[in-house]
Design a protein around this motif. Sequence first.
Motif, PDB file in Angstrom:
ATOM      1  N   THR A 138      -8.904   2.500  -5.489  1.00 57.11           N
ATOM      2  CA  THR A 138      -8.656   4.117  -5.603  1.00 57.11           C
ATOM      3  C   THR A 138      -9.860   4.485  -4.882  1.00 57.11           C
ATOM      4  O   THR A 138      -9.840   5.726  -4.458  1.00 57.11           O
ATOM      5  CB  THR A 138      -8.788   4.424  -7.251  1.00 57.11           C
ATOM      6  OG1 THR A 138     -10.005   4.156  -7.614  1.00 57.11           O
ATOM      7  CG2 THR A 138      -7.653   4.200  -7.866  1.00 57.11           C
ATOM      8  N   ILE A 161      -2.802   1.083  -9.818  1.00 61.10           N
ATOM      9  CA  ILE A 161      -3.326   1.357  -8.392  1.00 61.10           C
ATOM     10  C   ILE A 161      -4.691   0.801  -8.304  1.00 61.10           C
ATOM     11  O   ILE A 161      -5.670   0.936  -9.139  1.00 61.10           O
ATOM     12  CB  ILE A 161      -3.558   3.185  -8.130  1.00 61.10           C
ATOM     13  CG1 ILE A 161      -2.326   3.518  -8.615  1.00 61.10           C
ATOM     14  CG2 ILE A 161      -3.815   3.259  -6.758  1.00 61.10           C
ATOM     15  CD1 ILE A 161      -0.982   3.225  -7.885  1.00 61.10           C
ATOM     16  N   SER A 169       2.823   8.826  -2.816  1.00 66.69           N
ATOM     17  CA  SER A 169       1.988   8.776  -3.665  1.00 66.69           C
ATOM     18  C   SER A 169       1.894   9.774  -4.682  1.00 66.69           C
ATOM     19  O   SER A 169       1.519   9.543  -5.810  1.00 66.69           O
ATOM     20  CB  SER A 169       0.647   9.052  -2.750  1.00 66.69           C
ATOM     21  OG  SER A 169       0.985  10.266  -2.009  1.00 66.69           O
ATOM     22  N   VAL A 218      -0.866  -0.828  -4.619  1.00 63.25           N
ATOM     23  CA  VAL A 218       0.018  -0.696  -5.934  1.00 63.25           C
ATOM     24  C   VAL A 218       0.378  -2.015  -6.384  1.00 63.25           C
ATOM     25  O   VAL A 218       0.830  -2.931  -5.350  1.00 63.25           O
ATOM     26  CB  VAL A 218       1.232   0.257  -5.534  1.00 63.25           C
ATOM     27  CG1 VAL A 218       1.816   0.455  -6.895  1.00 63.25           C
ATOM     28  CG2 VAL A 218       0.986   1.415  -5.178  1.00 63.25           C
ATOM     29  N   LEU A 230       1.558   8.603  -8.430  1.00 59.39           N
ATOM     30  CA  LEU A 230       0.349   8.888  -9.274  1.00 59.39           C
ATOM     31  C   LEU A 230       0.775  10.098 -10.519  1.00 59.39           C
ATOM     32  O   LEU A 230      -0.227   9.931 -11.537  1.00 59.39           O
ATOM     33  CB  LEU A 230      -0.532   9.748  -8.404  1.00 59.39           C
ATOM     34  CG  LEU A 230      -1.200   8.735  -7.502  1.00 59.39           C
ATOM     35  CD1 LEU A 230      -1.880   9.512  -6.238  1.00 59.39           C
ATOM     36  CD2 LEU A 230      -1.983   7.716  -7.882  1.00 59.39           C
ATOM     37  N   GLN A 234      -4.645   2.654  -0.395  1.00 53.28           N
ATOM     38  CA  GLN A 234      -4.561   2.172  -1.727  1.00 53.28           C
ATOM     39  C   GLN A 234      -3.516   1.186  -2.166  1.00 53.28           C
ATOM     40  O   GLN A 234      -2.338   1.365  -1.774  1.00 53.28           O
ATOM     41  CB  GLN A 234      -4.487   3.540  -2.485  1.00 53.28           C
ATOM     42  CG  GLN A 234      -5.807   4.114  -2.819  1.00 53.28           C
ATOM     43  CD  GLN A 234      -6.059   5.351  -3.553  1.00 53.28           C
ATOM     44  OE1 GLN A 234      -5.260   5.371  -4.540  1.00 53.28           O
ATOM     45  NE2 GLN A 234      -6.768   6.361  -3.198  1.00 53.28           N
ATOM     46  N   THR A 249       0.784  -1.224  -0.044  1.00 51.00           N
ATOM     47  CA  THR A 249      -0.094   0.055   0.049  1.00 51.00           C
ATOM     48  C   THR A 249       1.002   1.201   0.094  1.00 51.00           C
ATOM     49  O   THR A 249       2.075   1.249   0.255  1.00 51.00           O
ATOM     50  CB  THR A 249      -0.785  -0.039   1.247  1.00 51.00           C
ATOM     51  OG1 THR A 249      -0.142  -0.091   2.443  1.00 51.00           O
ATOM     52  CG2 THR A 249      -1.766  -1.257   1.093  1.00 51.00           C
ATOM     53  N   PHE A 250       0.367   2.351  -0.341  1.00 47.15           N
ATOM     54  CA  PHE A 250       1.071   3.606  -0.313  1.00 47.15           C
ATOM     55  C   PHE A 250       1.602   3.753   1.180  1.00 47.15           C
ATOM     56  O   PHE A 250       2.599   4.226   1.446  1.00 47.15           O
ATOM     57  CB  PHE A 250       0.091   4.584  -0.547  1.00 47.15           C
ATOM     58  CG  PHE A 250       0.258   5.010  -2.125  1.00 47.15           C
ATOM     59  CD1 PHE A 250       1.322   5.024  -2.917  1.00 47.15           C
ATOM     60  CD2 PHE A 250      -1.097   5.094  -2.683  1.00 47.15           C
ATOM     61  CE1 PHE A 250       1.088   5.066  -4.306  1.00 47.15           C
ATOM     62  CE2 PHE A 250      -1.254   5.275  -4.292  1.00 47.15           C
ATOM     63  CZ  PHE A 250      -0.040   5.461  -4.951  1.00 47.15           C
TER      64      PHE A 250
END
Length: 658
Positions: free
Chosen positions: A162, A159, A143, A171, A147, A169, A124-125
């Motif tokens: 969302t 991703i 992030s 990845v 992004l 979120q 995750t972020f």
Amino acid sequence: MSVELLNENELQVETQAPLRLDNLILAGLAQLMPANSQNDCPEQAFLRGHLGEHYSPLEMKQGLDRWLEQPALDEQRLHVLFTRYSLELAELLTLCLCVMVEKQTMVGRVLAWLQDPAGGSRPTFGLLEKLLDIFALNNEGISTVILTGAAIELQILHIANTEAPLPEQIVSTPLAVILTLSAKNNIARLPQCRQINASGLALSESSLDECIALAHALSANGTTLLSISTSYREEALAAAALVANTLGKTALLCESPAKLPSGCGIFFSLNKVIPVLPLEFGPEENWRQNEIPGYAGPIIVLCNNHFAIESPRYAIVEWRIPVPDALEREKIWQNYFPEGNAAKTLAAHYIQSAARIHKLAAMAKREAAKHCRSTALQDVINTSRDGKGDSLGSLVQQITEPVSDEGLVLDASLRKQLNSLRMRCANRENLDDKLGISIRQRYHRGVKALMVGPSGTGKTLSASWLAAHLNLPLYRVDSASVVSKYIGETEKNLAKLLNKAESGDVVLLFDEADSLFAKRTEVKDSSDRFANSQTNYLLQRLETYKGIVLLTSNSRARIDQAFLRRLDHIIEFTQPGPEERRKLWRVHLGNSHLLNQKTLNRLAAKCELGGGHIRNAVLTAAVNAQGRNSLIEYADIVEGIECEYRKLGKQMPMGLKA
């Protein structure tokens, strides 16, 4: 983004023991273990084994710099991808971790443990933020870097969820990228894609030369879309493979061109692949080819008919593989018949593509092998006439019963017209050679004929006779299958059918053609507009159709006048006269009857029935006779005639009953 194909010089030679990036990342993850963890679970034990020397952010950053200078051998593709696409270091580390998760089960378990309870086995972020802090790479925020960076645009990273808060979120990286970064050759493992191997046998010499010329054109301008159209898939695949191989690349057939795998552009570029996209569209449809993220090489599109292709990115080159001329066909046939005149005879008689010739020869060889003999000319003729390997689909039904001269009863005038049509079909390829320029400039070798007349007068039988004398298979078009209630589907069905039939050198029969070739009407509603659209398409397509098309109808008045003007022959079938009816009774009855010549003369004189009705009457009489286990008698015939007149709604002639 401009992308060059993978160069082997980009892969570095190891001079000393290199540092592995995946081990460096595991060392970073080890520093994220909870300090107060009491239980030595498998995940914790695994991470402790990777703590190593890399502890401070400075040491971690130095380790990363060392990897950038000399990556491990099996991580060099990752290094190439990083440098070629100008990725950020944060994107590099994220990609490497995503690939590790997909390839190493324990890494996924470790991430699930570290992210418990919110996260899963993919990063995750929130986790990536902490990891990049250890590498001193989180100045802008992970992030933000991911992004807004190139990895998302190029479909290197993806991703998920969302809708969740940003730290939660997930990845991940697509399968295509994972396969690309593998040291193994994974070209054949991309979902719904397969490698095409070049086969020169499916192409004529002139087409082989054209493939090489097209390859040079693609080499000069990489952002080119090459459209190859043909009715034979084998030809198109062989041409695509040869073009790609000439460029030193691999042709990869992508079976779902409208939904290419995510990350496939990276896969194409780093594996020296040219994507081949098979398309099937109707005559009024078009295809828009957008840029494939991460790929800037040529694209090859295969189609079985002409339709509009547009692209804001690619220069479009169109090529329809032609049917070889007689000399080229003779050369191909000589591979199977090196001696005698068989090759020349077949080349002159059959106007077929190279792929179809090889298929016919192979099937004829198998048929001959069943009888323990070498392949003969007649084997090819029989195989072609039987329509083996044509694969025209469910839109047609093959009529396999041959009709001899004796079996077709017509008056002298009709037979003369049919013979004229036969000669036109047999000589259609070079008919314009010695004619004036006006004909040569607009000549198409297709032949279109209408057979019109009442039911049962021999129209369909004449079509079978014609196909038998041309040694070509005859297919009746199933109007119920062709016509669709969905907009554009009828035209698509017709386009597919006509393209396949054109290259296969077959005879198409539109029996009861009124349903497809009827007069256009004044447009009062959408139904009229769609019906007229179908008629318009047929008008345009038959204008350039290079095969043989036969239409039958009960009335000329039902056919659109524009069609009538474009027909090469219109043959009027009338009810047979007494002499023809006497012959019809004879050929249908054979020798299994007790009728004398006088009785046959009376039937011919009094019963004004067509051949179809006479056939039905004889069959009815035969049923009665077989029930008695005897020959057909006059009373049996009278009963059959009476049945036919009832069907016609007419009174039976006087003086027939015994």
